[in-house]
Design a protein around this motif. Sequence first.
Motif, PDB file in Angstrom:
ATOM      1  N   THR A 284       0.389  10.871  -1.959  1.00 35.45           N
ATOM      2  CA  THR A 284      -1.046  11.042  -2.237  1.00 35.45           C
ATOM      3  C   THR A 284      -1.520  11.793  -0.338  1.00 35.45           C
ATOM      4  O   THR A 284      -1.060  11.104   0.144  1.00 35.45           O
ATOM      5  CB  THR A 284      -1.814   9.924  -2.579  1.00 35.45           C
ATOM      6  OG1 THR A 284      -1.690   8.737  -1.598  1.00 35.45           O
ATOM      7  CG2 THR A 284      -1.747   9.506  -3.817  1.00 35.45           C
ATOM      8  N   LEU A 285      -2.568  12.308  -0.274  1.00 37.03           N
ATOM      9  CA  LEU A 285      -2.866  12.560   1.098  1.00 37.03           C
ATOM     10  C   LEU A 285      -4.229  11.194   0.842  1.00 37.03           C
ATOM     11  O   LEU A 285      -4.596  11.255  -0.416  1.00 37.03           O
ATOM     12  CB  LEU A 285      -4.009  14.020   0.589  1.00 37.03           C
ATOM     13  CG  LEU A 285      -2.217  14.751   1.316  1.00 37.03           C
ATOM     14  CD1 LEU A 285      -2.581  16.456   0.753  1.00 37.03           C
ATOM     15  CD2 LEU A 285      -1.544  14.278   2.155  1.00 37.03           C
ATOM     16  N   GLY A 286      -5.093  11.455   2.005  1.00 36.15           N
ATOM     17  CA  GLY A 286      -6.074  10.879   2.206  1.00 36.15           C
ATOM     18  C   GLY A 286      -5.913   8.928   2.763  1.00 36.15           C
ATOM     19  O   GLY A 286      -7.416   8.549   2.593  1.00 36.15           O
ATOM     20  N   GLY A 287      -4.877   9.008   3.050  1.00 43.49           N
ATOM     21  CA  GLY A 287      -5.129   7.430   3.314  1.00 43.49           C
ATOM     22  C   GLY A 287      -4.815   6.705   2.048  1.00 43.49           C
ATOM     23  O   GLY A 287      -4.008   7.185   1.194  1.00 43.49           O
ATOM     24  N   LEU A 288      -5.778   5.277   2.906  1.00 41.46           N
ATOM     25  CA  LEU A 288      -5.710   4.182   1.104  1.00 41.46           C
ATOM     26  C   LEU A 288      -6.602   4.478   0.538  1.00 41.46           C
ATOM     27  O   LEU A 288      -7.684   4.635   0.174  1.00 41.46           O
ATOM     28  CB  LEU A 288      -6.128   2.693   2.439  1.00 41.46           C
ATOM     29  CG  LEU A 288      -5.609   1.255   1.610  1.00 41.46           C
ATOM     30  CD1 LEU A 288      -3.535   1.488   1.933  1.00 41.46           C
ATOM     31  CD2 LEU A 288      -5.775   0.751   2.286  1.00 41.46           C
TER      32      LEU A 288
ATOM     33  N   THR B  64       1.109   5.271  -1.539  1.00 43.43           N
ATOM     34  CA  THR B  64       0.341   6.052  -0.834  1.00 43.43           C
ATOM     35  C   THR B  64       1.554   7.834  -0.324  1.00 43.43           C
ATOM     36  O   THR B  64       1.085   8.339   0.069  1.00 43.43           O
ATOM     37  CB  THR B  64       0.519   5.809   0.847  1.00 43.43           C
ATOM     38  OG1 THR B  64       0.777   5.057   1.024  1.00 43.43           O
ATOM     39  CG2 THR B  64      -1.411   5.466   0.382  1.00 43.43           C
TER      40      THR B  64
ATOM     41  N   ALA C 246      -7.889   9.272  -3.347  1.00 48.93           N
ATOM     42  CA  ALA C 246      -6.862   9.573  -3.323  1.00 48.93           C
ATOM     43  C   ALA C 246      -6.705  11.036  -3.608  1.00 48.93           C
ATOM     44  O   ALA C 246      -6.260  11.009  -4.847  1.00 48.93           O
ATOM     45  CB  ALA C 246      -5.381   9.015  -3.250  1.00 48.93           C
TER      46      ALA C 246
ATOM     47  N   HIS D   1      -9.056   4.044  -2.735  1.00 48.31           N
ATOM     48  CA  HIS D   1     -10.047   3.715  -3.418  1.00 48.31           C
ATOM     49  C   HIS D   1      -9.911   3.724  -4.749  1.00 48.31           C
ATOM     50  O   HIS D   1     -10.691   4.748  -4.925  1.00 48.31           O
ATOM     51  CB  HIS D   1     -10.992   3.786  -2.253  1.00 48.31           C
ATOM     52  CG  HIS D   1     -12.284   3.034  -2.878  1.00 48.31           C
ATOM     53  ND1 HIS D   1     -12.188   1.729  -2.541  1.00 48.31           N
ATOM     54  CD2 HIS D   1     -13.684   3.452  -3.187  1.00 48.31           C
ATOM     55  CE1 HIS D   1     -13.908   1.098  -2.531  1.00 48.31           C
ATOM     56  NE2 HIS D   1     -14.507   2.915  -3.486  1.00 48.31           N
TER      57      HIS D   1
ATOM     58  N   SER E 201       0.884  -1.106  -0.516  1.00 50.90           N
ATOM     59  CA  SER E 201      -0.138   0.072   0.102  1.00 50.90           C
ATOM     60  C   SER E 201       0.566   0.742  -0.083  1.00 50.90           C
ATOM     61  O   SER E 201       0.399   2.483  -0.641  1.00 50.90           O
ATOM     62  CB  SER E 201      -1.013  -0.002   1.557  1.00 50.90           C
ATOM     63  OG  SER E 201      -1.609  -0.702   0.845  1.00 50.90           O
ATOM     64  N   SER E 202       2.381   1.365   0.913  1.00 51.36           N
ATOM     65  CA  SER E 202       2.910   2.566   0.552  1.00 51.36           C
ATOM     66  C   SER E 202       3.034   2.835  -0.196  1.00 51.36           C
ATOM     67  O   SER E 202       3.639   4.145  -1.233  1.00 51.36           O
ATOM     68  CB  SER E 202       3.827   2.432   1.753  1.00 51.36           C
ATOM     69  OG  SER E 202       5.078   0.874   0.807  1.00 51.36           O
TER      70      SER E 202
END
Length: 280
Positions: free
Chosen positions: A103-107, A100, A158, A109, A96-97
Motif C-alpha cells: 500500500t501507499l500513504g503511510g500507516l 503497508t 491506504a 488508518h 505495521s509493515s
Amino acid sequence: MSEREQATWTRAHLGRCGPPLDLLTACFDTHVYAPHAHDEYTIGVTTGGCEAIDYRGGLIRSGPGSIVVLAPGEMHTGRPADTSDGYSYRALYAESSLLTDGTLGGLPHFRDALLDDPELSAALHVTHTELSACPDPLETESRLPWLLTALARRHSTARAVDDIVPGADHIAHVVRDRLADELLAPPSLADLATELNLSRYQLLRAFRTAMGIPPYAWLAQHRVARARRLLETGLRPAEVASLVGFADQAHLTRWFRRVLGVTPAAYRTSVRNNVQDRAG
C-alpha cells in the motif's frame, strides 16, 4: 479457568529466522479484559457469541463473522456482550509493515474498527486455524502478509500499489528454483525479495501471477512429489516427512491428501500391493 474459559497462544514466524507473529484462540464465558493496548495491530475474527469492546470512546459489538481491527497503542477492553452467553474469537497481532508492504500513504488508518467482509473473514479464520495447528514459517509468510494487505486495501485509508510486476515469470522461476533447492530449510520470502530488488508483496504478486498459487503451496506440492517417490521405495510416512521438509507426519498427510486424495500410508500400501501382485 473453567473448561469454557480458554486462551491458547501460538507463535508463528514470518519465514525462516524471521520475526515472530502471535496467534490467539480464545473462548470465554465471563472473562473481562482490563483496559489495555498492544504495540501491533490487533486483528480478530469473532467465531461465536458476541463480544463488547470499549474503543475510541464508543462501544463495538462484534458477532460471528465480524472482523475487528484495533490500531497500535489504542486502549480497548473486551467482555461478553450478553451476560447469559460467552464469546469466542481468533486474533493475530501484526506489525505495521505487514499492512503497508502493498500500500501507499503511510500507516493504514481504519475509520471503522468493526468490518463486515465475509470473504476476508472466512480467509482469515481458515488461515489462523491452519497456522495455529502447524505454524510453518514459509506458509505463514506466504499467507498472512497477503491477507493483511487485502485488509488494508479494502478497509483503510491506504492506497494500493501498482500490481503489475515486470518480469513476473522470471521472478517466479527464480523463487521456485530456490525453494526446490532448499526444500528442507527454505529461505524467507523477505530475503528473496531483497535479492531481487522487490518488496515481499511484489514477490508474492509475481509468483501468484505466474504460477497460480502462492510459494508455500508450490513447495508443498513439490515436497509431496518427492515424498511419493520415497514411499515407493518402502520408507514409512514418518521417515519421509522429515526427509522432504514437512514438520511431521500429520503435516505430510494433510498435504498428501490435498494433492493426491489419499494418505501417505494408504498410498504406500497400494504401491507395495501392486508390486507384490506383479511379482506373483
